[in-house]
Design an enzyme around this catalytic site. Sequence first.
Site, PDB file in Angstrom:
ATOM      1  N   GLY A 143      -3.148  -0.215  -1.389  1.00  0.00           N
ATOM      2  CA  GLY A 143      -4.375  -1.022  -0.913  1.00  0.00           C
ATOM      3  C   GLY A 143      -4.441  -2.371  -0.729  1.00  0.00           C
ATOM      4  O   GLY A 143      -5.687  -2.816  -0.616  1.00  0.00           O
ATOM      5  N   ASN A 189      -3.476  -4.002   1.881  1.00  0.00           N
ATOM      6  CA  ASN A 189      -4.126  -4.387   3.144  1.00  0.00           C
ATOM      7  C   ASN A 189      -5.420  -4.309   3.090  1.00  0.00           C
ATOM      8  O   ASN A 189      -6.532  -4.879   3.849  1.00  0.00           O
ATOM      9  CB  ASN A 189      -3.471  -3.592   4.349  1.00  0.00           C
ATOM     10  CG  ASN A 189      -2.085  -3.804   4.841  1.00  0.00           C
ATOM     11  OD1 ASN A 189      -1.895  -4.980   5.532  1.00  0.00           O
ATOM     12  ND2 ASN A 189      -1.021  -3.319   4.464  1.00  0.00           N
ATOM     13  N   LEU A 232      -0.214   7.211   4.794  1.00  0.00           N
ATOM     14  CA  LEU A 232       0.924   7.655   4.932  1.00  0.00           C
ATOM     15  C   LEU A 232       0.960   9.600   5.279  1.00  0.00           C
ATOM     16  O   LEU A 232       1.472  10.007   4.705  1.00  0.00           O
ATOM     17  CB  LEU A 232       2.323   7.529   3.856  1.00  0.00           C
ATOM     18  CG  LEU A 232       2.229   6.051   3.376  1.00  0.00           C
ATOM     19  CD1 LEU A 232       3.300   5.979   2.278  1.00  0.00           C
ATOM     20  CD2 LEU A 232       2.368   5.208   4.711  1.00  0.00           C
ATOM     21  N   ASN A 240      -3.347   0.755  13.488  1.00  0.00           N
ATOM     22  CA  ASN A 240      -2.500   1.020  12.467  1.00  0.00           C
ATOM     23  C   ASN A 240      -1.705  -0.035  12.142  1.00  0.00           C
ATOM     24  O   ASN A 240      -1.135  -0.950  13.057  1.00  0.00           O
ATOM     25  CB  ASN A 240      -1.360   2.286  12.636  1.00  0.00           C
ATOM     26  CG  ASN A 240      -0.659   2.376  11.608  1.00  0.00           C
ATOM     27  OD1 ASN A 240      -0.802   2.836  10.231  1.00  0.00           O
ATOM     28  ND2 ASN A 240       0.703   2.454  11.947  1.00  0.00           N
ATOM     29  N   HIS A 258       1.863  -1.456  10.720  1.00  0.00           N
ATOM     30  CA  HIS A 258       3.211  -1.168  10.474  1.00  0.00           C
ATOM     31  C   HIS A 258       4.079  -2.295  10.137  1.00  0.00           C
ATOM     32  O   HIS A 258       4.047  -3.371  10.744  1.00  0.00           O
ATOM     33  CB  HIS A 258       3.901  -0.287  11.762  1.00  0.00           C
ATOM     34  CG  HIS A 258       5.311   0.511  11.570  1.00  0.00           C
ATOM     35  ND1 HIS A 258       5.421   1.518  10.814  1.00  0.00           N
ATOM     36  CD2 HIS A 258       6.674  -0.154  11.709  1.00  0.00           C
ATOM     37  CE1 HIS A 258       6.749   1.573  10.581  1.00  0.00           C
ATOM     38  NE2 HIS A 258       7.187   0.556  10.991  1.00  0.00           N
ATOM     39  N   ASP A 300       3.922   5.761  15.849  1.00  0.00           N
ATOM     40  CA  ASP A 300       3.954   4.466  15.987  1.00  0.00           C
ATOM     41  C   ASP A 300       4.234   4.112  17.772  1.00  0.00           C
ATOM     42  O   ASP A 300       5.007   3.241  18.033  1.00  0.00           O
ATOM     43  CB  ASP A 300       5.260   3.550  15.118  1.00  0.00           C
ATOM     44  CG  ASP A 300       5.288   4.001  13.754  1.00  0.00           C
ATOM     45  OD1 ASP A 300       3.989   4.073  13.187  1.00  0.00           O
ATOM     46  OD2 ASP A 300       6.161   4.057  12.956  1.00  0.00           O
ATOM     47  N   GLU A 322       1.379  -8.857   7.507  1.00  0.00           N
ATOM     48  CA  GLU A 322       0.564  -7.829   7.529  1.00  0.00           C
ATOM     49  C   GLU A 322      -1.197  -8.315   7.217  1.00  0.00           C
ATOM     50  O   GLU A 322      -1.965  -7.969   7.928  1.00  0.00           O
ATOM     51  CB  GLU A 322       0.704  -6.887   6.582  1.00  0.00           C
ATOM     52  CG  GLU A 322       2.169  -6.103   7.025  1.00  0.00           C
ATOM     53  CD  GLU A 322       2.278  -4.837   5.803  1.00  0.00           C
ATOM     54  OE1 GLU A 322       1.639  -3.964   5.692  1.00  0.00           O
ATOM     55  OE2 GLU A 322       3.623  -4.885   5.555  1.00  0.00           O
TER      56      GLU A 322
HETATM   57  C1  GAR Z   1       2.117  -1.415   4.130  1.00  0.00           C
HETATM   58  O1  GAR Z   1       3.257  -2.142   4.016  1.00  0.00           O
HETATM   59  C2  GAR Z   1       1.929  -0.767   5.516  1.00  0.00           C
HETATM   60  O2  GAR Z   1       2.352  -1.619   6.427  1.00  0.00           O
HETATM   61  C3  GAR Z   1       2.764   0.373   5.128  1.00  0.00           C
HETATM   62  O3  GAR Z   1       2.704   0.773   4.291  1.00  0.00           O
HETATM   63  C4  GAR Z   1       2.248  -0.183   3.140  1.00  0.00           C
HETATM   64  C5  GAR Z   1       0.709   0.079   2.228  1.00  0.00           C
HETATM   65  O4  GAR Z   1       0.672  -1.038   1.474  1.00  0.00           O
HETATM   66  N1  GAR Z   1       2.585   1.459   6.304  1.00  0.00           N
HETATM   67  C6  GAR Z   1       3.398   2.189   6.986  1.00  0.00           C
HETATM   68  O5  GAR Z   1       4.820   2.094   6.641  1.00  0.00           O
HETATM   69  C7  GAR Z   1       2.859   2.978   7.872  1.00  0.00           C
HETATM   70  N2  GAR Z   1       4.077   3.478   8.790  1.00  0.00           N
HETATM   71  P1  GAR Z   1      -0.878  -1.276   0.928  1.00  0.00           P
HETATM   72  O6  GAR Z   1      -1.425   0.227   0.552  1.00  0.00           O
HETATM   73  O7  GAR Z   1      -0.620  -2.183  -0.241  1.00  0.00           O
HETATM   74  O8  GAR Z   1      -1.763  -2.008   2.115  1.00  0.00           O
END
Ligand code: GAR
Length: 200
Positions: free
Chosen positions: A12, A14, A91, A108, A110, A151, A181
């Site tokens: 989490g 992001n 995910l 989303n 990515h 995507d 991000e």
């Molecule tokens: C992030 O890097 C996000 O971009 C990726 O999962 C991670 C989650 O991190 N998402 C994907 O790969 C979606 N296809 P977080 O839980 O620390 O935000």
Amino acid sequence: MLRIAVCVSGGGTNLGAIYDALDSGIIKDAQIVRVISNNQGAYALERAKAHGSDAICVSPKNFENRDLFNAALLDALAECKPDLVVLAGFLVNVPECIINAFTNRIINIHPSLIPSFCGKGYYGLKVHEGVLSRGVKVTGATVHFVDAGIDTGKILSQKAVYVEDGDTPEVLQRRVMEQAEWIILPDVISKIASGDIKIG
Ligand code: GAR
């Protein structure tokens, strides 16, 4: 006031970046009305609770089949009446019933420059492993609308990040988060809240 639901699966960070941007006023006229995780152990749920948000788990493990899980996820979203749904490290393949209920209202993040290193099998650390094994020198992150494909939705923002000699997937993942991000996701949400980016 833009009502935001955030879907998460893991750490989490992001989600944390969105809270920071709300707290510091970078995102104005918006509030997180619910955080939903498919994973009971997700640290993202703790972050949400620490911010006083409504934080719930809807896990496929608690349902007999995928259709029942999808229906429960849709209910959990519809219940909090969001204007915008943010997939922040979620995910799970978002089912068509949710895409249809929130057309052009789901975004989303990515961790690559779409259309590179995206689609089936490219998520989380696997994206950065792919980048390093292909040997590209520039990667980054993308915020896009979510449609029925993986995507494939309209791109709203991208930011490039350099790959450096000696990078491991973990080191590169962290740099992509820090330099791309955590910047472009709050920025897109802020533009949606202000009306600069149209949704719906
Ligand atoms: C992030 O890097 C996000 O971009 C990726 O999962 C991670 C989650 O991190 N998402 C994907 O790969 C979606 N296809 P977080 O839980 O620390 O935000």
